[in-house]
Every structure is written in C-alpha cells, then in structure tokens.
Write an enzyme that holds these catalytic residues in place. Structure first.
Site, PDB file in Angstrom:
ATOM      1  N   ASP A  38      -0.677   0.485   4.720  1.00 42.54           N
ATOM      2  CA  ASP A  38       0.561   0.237   5.448  1.00 42.54           C
ATOM      3  C   ASP A  38       0.830   1.445   6.338  1.00 42.54           C
ATOM      4  O   ASP A  38       0.402   2.564   6.023  1.00 42.54           O
ATOM      5  CB  ASP A  38       1.739   0.022   4.499  1.00 42.54           C
ATOM      6  N   ASP A  61      -2.361   2.083  10.535  1.00 43.30           N
ATOM      7  CA  ASP A  61      -1.725   1.278  11.571  1.00 43.30           C
ATOM      8  C   ASP A  61      -2.779   0.306  12.085  1.00 43.30           C
ATOM      9  O   ASP A  61      -3.753   0.720  12.730  1.00 43.30           O
ATOM     10  CB  ASP A  61      -1.227   2.177  12.708  1.00 43.30           C
ATOM     11  N   VAL A  62      -2.625  -0.976  11.790  1.00 41.34           N
ATOM     12  CA  VAL A  62      -3.673  -1.940  12.110  1.00 41.34           C
ATOM     13  C   VAL A  62      -3.832  -2.187  13.608  1.00 41.34           C
ATOM     14  O   VAL A  62      -4.802  -2.830  14.022  1.00 41.34           O
ATOM     15  CB  VAL A  62      -3.456  -3.290  11.391  1.00 41.34           C
ATOM     16  N   ASN A  88      -2.760  -9.074   5.798  1.00 40.28           N
ATOM     17  CA  ASN A  88      -1.365  -9.495   5.705  1.00 40.28           C
ATOM     18  C   ASN A  88      -0.434  -8.819   6.710  1.00 40.28           C
ATOM     19  O   ASN A  88       0.634  -9.346   7.010  1.00 40.28           O
ATOM     20  CB  ASN A  88      -0.853  -9.224   4.283  1.00 40.28           C
ATOM     21  N   TYR A 155       5.615 -14.520  18.453  1.00 47.34           N
ATOM     22  CA  TYR A 155       5.222 -14.702  17.058  1.00 47.34           C
ATOM     23  C   TYR A 155       4.458 -16.007  16.863  1.00 47.34           C
ATOM     24  O   TYR A 155       3.395 -16.039  16.223  1.00 47.34           O
ATOM     25  CB  TYR A 155       6.464 -14.688  16.168  1.00 47.34           C
ATOM     26  N   THR A 190      11.736 -12.402   1.268  1.00 48.69           N
ATOM     27  CA  THR A 190      11.280 -11.011   1.314  1.00 48.69           C
ATOM     28  C   THR A 190      12.410 -10.097   1.788  1.00 48.69           C
ATOM     29  O   THR A 190      13.520 -10.547   2.081  1.00 48.69           O
ATOM     30  CB  THR A 190      10.086 -10.860   2.274  1.00 48.69           C
TER      31      THR A 190
END
Length: 248
Positions: A38, A61-62, A88, A155, A190
């Site tokens: 993460d 950091d993806v 994810n 999104y 969440t």
C-alpha cells in the site's frame, strides 16, 4: 480455516484497508505468506499489526513502475516466489461530474491507478510465475464493469478495462498454468462509507434486492477460492458479489 495456502506466497495491493485488508487477513489465516502492499505506510503498518500470520508490509505506489519493481524484488528476496497476486489497489472518482466536465487530471489519475497500476503489477509478477510453473491472479473489478453510474466516467471506464484486461491475460497464459480472474463487488461496507450521511447509506442499501451492503470478508472469501488450487479450471471469469443489484 484450512491451510490451503500453506507454502504459498501472496502479494496483495491496497492492503491497508477495506477489501484488501480483508483479503490479507483471510489468506494469512489459511497459511499464506503475505506481502501486503500500500502507499499509505502508516495505515498499512497498523493493518498488518492487527492481523495474524507471516505478513510483511511493503510501501508501494502501483502507479509507479520503480515502486512496483522494488516491492516485487523485496518479495522475491524474502520468499523466492510469488504464487498469488490480488490486484486490489484502486481509487474512486475524484469528482462527480459529467464526462465532458471531468478535468483531464482526474481522468489520468484514476486510469493511472486502476488500469495502468493493474497492468504494471501483472507485468512485474507474471515472469516469476512463469519461471516457477504457474500462479493465480485475482483482479479487483466492480459492478461498474457491467453497469454505468451517472457522473462516474473515469471509474466506470477503468473497471470496464480491468475486466477486459483480466480476460486478455487469462487467454495469454492459459497454457502456462497461470489463472486470471476478476471479482466484481457491488457497494461494499468499507472505510470509504465511514462518516457518509445516513441518507446516502440508505440509498445505497435500497439499490440492492437483498437490501444489504456487501461485507469485505465476503469478497475476501471469493478471492480466496479463486486464488486457491480448488479452482484449477476457473480462469478468465468475472464474479459478481453485489447483493443482487446486477440482476434487477
């Protein structure tokens, strides 16, 4: 819980909270060695401290290839293999606007994390799966992969792309014992919903025929099944968990 992931190494992105955290806890409880990734280091450290098992927290950091390469190298140095990737990490819409009103930077930010990041993680990890003779990838898509929501074009577009990326990868690696599937949650209970007005929560609940939100642990259970050896011929699939919303 069974030990169906005993001896397996799993990389989970976006592991600091929500679905990613639930996946971390679930796979660790079933014996996996977990690399929890993460970009929010403080939150990730706290999440890992709550969990039980062989888990290491790695800042990543993806959207940054160098960050991914460093994280993957750390996992390989530590355990020597990667058997499972739970892709994810993702972000929502920075602003609720119609498509032509979306600032370019909003669009680029969402695509950078949700699409490019998903691609970069697979690009970095698949070579290791090829060398070791196989693996399993679960990409986190969304009910938004199937149905549009107003004023959410960045999104929605990103999650549609995630679905097709999953299918393309499944075909590419079907002969290499690498399975690639997508999980498509509906509105999930969440941290994102914390502090939201009750009217908004009630509206979200009312959209599903079951009249309930999805819990992160339910999504994690589905992820665990798809990632496990109990699903040897399940690849290229997309699995909705949305309290019936897509059926209505």
């Amino acid at each position: 819980m069974t030990g169906r992931f005993a001896g397996k190494v799993a990389v989970i992105t976006g592991a600091a909270a929500g679905i990613g955290k639930a996946c971390m806890i679930r796979l660790a409880s079933e014996g996996a060695q977990i690399a929890a990734l993460d970009r929010d280091v403080a939150k990730l450290t706290a999440a890992v401290a709550e969990a039980k098992g062989d888990i290491v927290a790695i800042a990543c950091d993806v959207s940054e290839p160098d960050s991914i390469d460093a994280a993957v190298a750390e996992v390989i140095a530590r355990w020597g293999a990667i058997h499972v990737l739970v892709n994810n990490a993702g972000i929502g819409n920075p602003a609720r606007l119609r498509l032509h009103e979306q600032p370019i930077e909003n669009w680029d930010k969402v695509i950078s994390v949700n699409v490019r990041g998903m691609f970069l993680m697979q690009r970095a990890i698949i070579p290791h799966m090829l060398r070791q003779g196989g693996g399993s990838i679960v990409n986190m898509a969304s009910i938004g992969s199937y149905r549009a929501t107003a004023m959410s074009s960045p999104y929605i577009t990103s999650k549609g792309a995630a679905l097709m990326m999953t299918r393309a990868a499944a075909v590419d690696y079907a002969k290499d014992n690498i399975r690639v599937n997508a999980v498509c949650p509906g509105t999930t209970n969440t941290d994102i919903l914390a502090g939201k007005p009750q009217e908004m929560i009630d509206m979200l609940v009312s959209r599903s025929p079951q009249g309930e939100l999805v819990e992160p642990e339910e999504v994690a259970a589905l992820v665990a099944f798809l990632a496990s050896d109990e699903a040897p011929h399940i690849t290229g699939g997309s699995y909705l968990i949305d309290a019936g919303r897509s059926a209505s």
